[in-house]
Enzyme design. Structure first.
Site, PDB file in Angstrom:
ATOM      1  N   THR A  89      -9.520   8.954   8.144  1.00 43.78           N
ATOM      2  CA  THR A  89      -8.922   7.783   7.496  1.00 43.78           C
ATOM      3  C   THR A  89      -8.549   6.698   8.508  1.00 43.78           C
ATOM      4  O   THR A  89      -7.791   5.786   8.189  1.00 43.78           O
ATOM      5  CB  THR A  89      -7.666   8.197   6.708  1.00 43.78           C
ATOM      6  OG1 THR A  89      -6.746   8.852   7.605  1.00 43.78           O
ATOM      7  CG2 THR A  89      -8.010   9.120   5.557  1.00 43.78           C
ATOM      8  N   GLY A  93      -8.536   3.424  10.341  1.00 42.03           N
ATOM      9  CA  GLY A  93      -9.011   2.082  10.014  1.00 42.03           C
ATOM     10  C   GLY A  93      -8.970   1.720   8.543  1.00 42.03           C
ATOM     11  O   GLY A  93      -9.493   0.669   8.152  1.00 42.03           O
ATOM     12  N   THR A  94      -8.323   2.538   7.715  1.00 38.28           N
ATOM     13  CA  THR A  94      -8.305   2.232   6.280  1.00 38.28           C
ATOM     14  C   THR A  94      -7.584   0.918   5.992  1.00 38.28           C
ATOM     15  O   THR A  94      -8.040   0.117   5.174  1.00 38.28           O
ATOM     16  CB  THR A  94      -7.637   3.362   5.478  1.00 38.28           C
ATOM     17  OG1 THR A  94      -6.369   3.685   6.072  1.00 38.28           O
ATOM     18  CG2 THR A  94      -8.501   4.607   5.466  1.00 38.28           C
ATOM     19  N   GLY A  95      -6.449   0.688   6.666  1.00 35.85           N
ATOM     20  CA  GLY A  95      -5.704  -0.543   6.426  1.00 35.85           C
ATOM     21  C   GLY A  95      -6.466  -1.772   6.866  1.00 35.85           C
ATOM     22  O   GLY A  95      -6.540  -2.779   6.144  1.00 35.85           O
ATOM     23  N   CYS A  96      -7.066  -1.714   8.059  1.00 37.72           N
ATOM     24  CA  CYS A  96      -7.887  -2.822   8.554  1.00 37.72           C
ATOM     25  C   CYS A  96      -9.045  -3.093   7.611  1.00 37.72           C
ATOM     26  O   CYS A  96      -9.358  -4.249   7.278  1.00 37.72           O
ATOM     27  CB  CYS A  96      -8.449  -2.496   9.935  1.00 37.72           C
ATOM     28  SG  CYS A  96      -7.226  -2.127  11.204  1.00 37.72           S
ATOM     29  N   LYS A  99       0.836  -1.197   0.000  1.00 40.53           N
ATOM     30  CA  LYS A  99       0.000   0.000   0.000  1.00 40.53           C
ATOM     31  C   LYS A  99       0.876   1.254   0.000  1.00 40.53           C
ATOM     32  O   LYS A  99       1.677   1.447   0.902  1.00 40.53           O
ATOM     33  CB  LYS A  99      -0.930  -0.009   1.210  1.00 40.53           C
ATOM     34  CG  LYS A  99      -1.864  -1.228   1.237  1.00 40.53           C
ATOM     35  CD  LYS A  99      -2.708  -1.281   2.490  1.00 40.53           C
ATOM     36  CE  LYS A  99      -1.886  -1.473   3.745  1.00 40.53           C
ATOM     37  NZ  LYS A  99      -2.702  -1.748   4.939  1.00 40.53           N
TER      38      LYS A  99
END
Length: 272
Positions: free
Chosen positions: A212, A214-217, A180
């Site tokens: 933003t 929690g975007t990765g989760c 990412k």
């Protein structure tokens, strides 16, 4: 393939709880639900956090995590698993040991640092993650700082650097790598998928919002949900990218906290 099979798929998240509701277990379950998958959860840690800070972390013992895992698998058919915050080497080792004995699609999100800058994986756990968990994964989803920490290298500065890093990560054993690139500067957010043979670049416009958290989760759990439904890695990543982009674009519809608020997991269902 059709949007839904004859039965609803089941996905499991193994991660920490976010008391603010924007990341971790809570984000994973929201993404599972939004994408038509039943979600089960195994909690590795309790956190006292909001949109501005992680105030405290209370780890669950590895033995109780294994008890949760065994209980879930004894009764529920699990079609795909996602791991998030694991905390330390003992937890990584325990989870990897359990999953090694199961035939299940696995997405590993190597959560190391929170949005507010708090460490969520101890330094001594990185080598255990590399040796024991990454080789089990169908897909890993590190951001650039996490990838650099895993490999002991500097962060990439452009797409070519990302390709080099993705190749090195793939050599650690996962079937595919989604690197990412949101930490790069510029008007685009590039994510790079590498399956050991070919690269697929996903570029989306950078959306101006502070919400933003929690975007990765959310991206990793969206991919997990789609894998549970039977999609390939490329299909799952493609659809999950569209989902998270829309969730970020609609994040300002929510009014949650004064810091980095959550994305809008249910943007396709909630109408202001």
């Amino acid at each position: 393939m059709s949007d839904f099979s004859s039965t609803v798929a089941n996905a499991l998240t193994i991660a920490g709880s976010d008391s603010g509701g924007g990341a971790g277990i809570q984000a994973d379950l929201k993404a599972f639900s939004a994408l038509g998958v039943y979600g089960a959860s195994v909690i590795t840690a309790l956190t006292a956090q909001n949109t501005r800070e992680v105030r405290a972390v209370f780890p669950v013992t590895p033995a109780f995590v294994i008890e949760q895992l065994q209980t879930v698998f004894d009764d529920i058919r699990i079609d795909a698993v996602k791991t998030g915050m694991l905390g330390d080497a003992d937890m990584v080792r325990a989870v990897a040991g359990f999953l090694r004995e199961r035939q299940v699609r696995l997405v590993v999100d190597p959560v190391m640092i929170s949005k507010s800058g708090n460490a969520l994986l101890s330094p001594d756990a990185v080598s255990t993650l590399v040796d024991e968990l990454l080789p089990l994964a169908d897909l890993i989803t590190p951001n650039l700082p996490e990838a650099a920490a895993i490999l002991g290298q500097s962060e990439p500065e452009d797409i070519e650097d990302m390709k080099s890093l993705a190749r090195a990560l793939h050599k650690l054993g996962p079937r595919a790598v989604l690197l990412k690139g949101g930490h790069l500067s510029g008007s685009e957010c590039p994510d790079l998928l590498f399956d050991g043979t070919a690269f697929q670049l996903f570029e989306t416009p950078r959306i101006e919002t502070q919400n933003t958290h929690g975007t990765g989760c959310t991206l990793a759990s969206a991919i997990t949900a789609l894998l549970a439904r039977g999609f390939s890695e490329l299909e799952a990543v493609t659809q999950a990218k569209g989902y998270i982009t829309a969730a970020i674009a609609h994040a300002d519809q929510l009014n949650v906290g004064a810091g980095h608020g959550p994305v809008n997991h249910f943007h396709g269902f909630w109408q202001p």
